[in-house]
Design a protein around this motif. Structure first.
Motif, PDB file in Angstrom:
ATOM      1  N   UNK A  58       0.844  -1.193   0.000  1.00  8.03           N
ATOM      2  CA  UNK A  58       0.000   0.000   0.000  1.00  8.03           C
ATOM      3  C   UNK A  58       0.878   1.241   0.000  1.00  8.03           C
ATOM      4  N   UNK A  59       0.361   2.322  -0.547  1.00  8.15           N
ATOM      5  CA  UNK A  59       1.114   3.575  -0.640  1.00  8.15           C
ATOM      6  C   UNK A  59       1.545   4.080   0.732  1.00  8.15           C
ATOM      7  N   UNK A  60       0.660   3.911   1.721  1.00  8.02           N
ATOM      8  CA  UNK A  60       0.945   4.443   3.051  1.00  8.02           C
ATOM      9  C   UNK A  60       0.042   3.760   4.080  1.00  8.02           C
ATOM     10  N   UNK A  61       0.238   4.108   5.343  1.00  8.60           N
ATOM     11  CA  UNK A  61      -0.554   3.506   6.417  1.00  8.60           C
ATOM     12  C   UNK A  61      -2.035   3.829   6.286  1.00  8.60           C
ATOM     13  N   UNK A  62      -2.362   5.015   5.781  1.00  7.23           N
ATOM     14  CA  UNK A  62      -3.778   5.379   5.618  1.00  7.23           C
ATOM     15  C   UNK A  62      -4.472   4.437   4.645  1.00  7.23           C
ATOM     16  N   UNK A  63      -3.809   4.115   3.543  1.00 12.36           N
ATOM     17  CA  UNK A  63      -4.387   3.197   2.562  1.00 12.36           C
ATOM     18  C   UNK A  63      -4.525   1.790   3.152  1.00 12.36           C
ATOM     19  N   UNK A  64      -3.536   1.365   3.912  1.00 14.65           N
ATOM     20  CA  UNK A  64      -3.594   0.075   4.596  1.00 14.65           C
ATOM     21  C   UNK A  64      -4.780   0.041   5.562  1.00 14.65           C
ATOM     22  N   UNK A  65      -4.924   1.087   6.357  1.00 14.36           N
ATOM     23  CA  UNK A  65      -6.025   1.156   7.326  1.00 14.36           C
ATOM     24  C   UNK A  65      -7.389   1.213   6.650  1.00 14.36           C
ATOM     25  N   UNK A  66      -7.478   1.887   5.513  1.00 12.46           N
ATOM     26  CA  UNK A  66      -8.739   1.941   4.766  1.00 12.46           C
ATOM     27  C   UNK A  66      -9.136   0.544   4.294  1.00 12.46           C
ATOM     28  N   UNK A  67      -8.161  -0.225   3.811  1.00 13.37           N
ATOM     29  CA  UNK A  67      -8.439  -1.603   3.415  1.00 13.37           C
ATOM     30  C   UNK A  67      -8.970  -2.392   4.601  1.00 13.37           C
ATOM     31  N   UNK A  68      -8.292  -2.285   5.732  1.00  7.91           N
ATOM     32  CA  UNK A  68      -8.699  -3.055   6.911  1.00  7.91           C
ATOM     33  C   UNK A  68     -10.090  -2.659   7.398  1.00  7.91           C
ATOM     34  N   UNK A  69     -10.433  -1.383   7.329  1.00 13.29           N
ATOM     35  CA  UNK A  69     -11.753  -0.917   7.771  1.00 13.29           C
ATOM     36  C   UNK A  69     -12.878  -1.513   6.938  1.00 13.29           C
ATOM     37  N   UNK A  70     -12.558  -1.947   5.709  1.00 17.68           N
ATOM     38  CA  UNK A  70     -13.570  -2.491   4.807  1.00 17.68           C
ATOM     39  C   UNK A  70     -13.416  -3.987   4.539  1.00 17.68           C
ATOM     40  N   UNK A  71     -12.358  -4.606   5.052  1.00 22.45           N
ATOM     41  CA  UNK A  71     -12.101  -6.028   4.815  1.00 22.45           C
ATOM     42  C   UNK A  71     -13.182  -6.858   5.507  1.00 22.45           C
ATOM     43  N   UNK A  72     -13.902  -7.715   4.746  1.00 18.59           N
ATOM     44  CA  UNK A  72     -15.004  -8.499   5.322  1.00 18.59           C
ATOM     45  C   UNK A  72     -14.618  -9.345   6.537  1.00 18.59           C
ATOM     46  N   UNK A  73     -13.398  -9.862   6.578  1.00 18.35           N
ATOM     47  CA  UNK A  73     -13.003 -10.672   7.734  1.00 18.35           C
ATOM     48  C   UNK A  73     -12.793  -9.806   8.978  1.00 18.35           C
ATOM     49  N   UNK A  74     -12.493  -8.536   8.800  1.00 14.68           N
ATOM     50  CA  UNK A  74     -12.389  -7.611   9.935  1.00 14.68           C
ATOM     51  C   UNK A  74     -13.782  -7.155  10.343  1.00 14.68           C
TER      52      UNK A  74
END
Length: 95
Positions: A58-74
């Motif tokens: 991911x480009x940065x931590x914000x992009x990583x966190x955005x993925x995690x906020x929407x990841x179905x397993x999370x």
């Protein structure tokens, strides 16, 4: 930035994992096509699926966190966020 994600499942999460697996796989395939997920697989203990590992970019931590906020397993409580690990890595280039 490349990361290794180690995500153990919550106890007794297999039914929930199977329930949201299609959404998880669909999202993962999209991110793989975009080069955001480099590789992924299940963690196996005693022939049972107990979690996931992913190499992501991911480009940065914000992009990583955005993925995690929407990841179905999370979102659906499959992954145990108390045992969740994110480790910065530098993977060997494929060529």
């Amino acid at each position: 930035m490349q990361y290794l994600v180690i995500a153990y499942d919550n106890e007794n999460a297999l039914d929930k994992r199977l329930e949201v697996r299609e959404a998880h796989v669909e999202g993962a395939k999209k991110l793989m096509n975009e080069g955001k997920i480099i590789n992924a697989g299940a963690l196996i203990e005693e022939d049972q699926m107990v979690g996931s590992t992913l190499f992501v970019d991911f480009e940065n931590d914000d992009e990583l966190n955005e993925w995690l906020e929407n990841e179905p397993y999370v979102v659906n409580g499959v992954w145990n966020m108390e045992e969740f690990q994110i480790v910065p890595v530098k993977l060997l280039p494929k060529d």
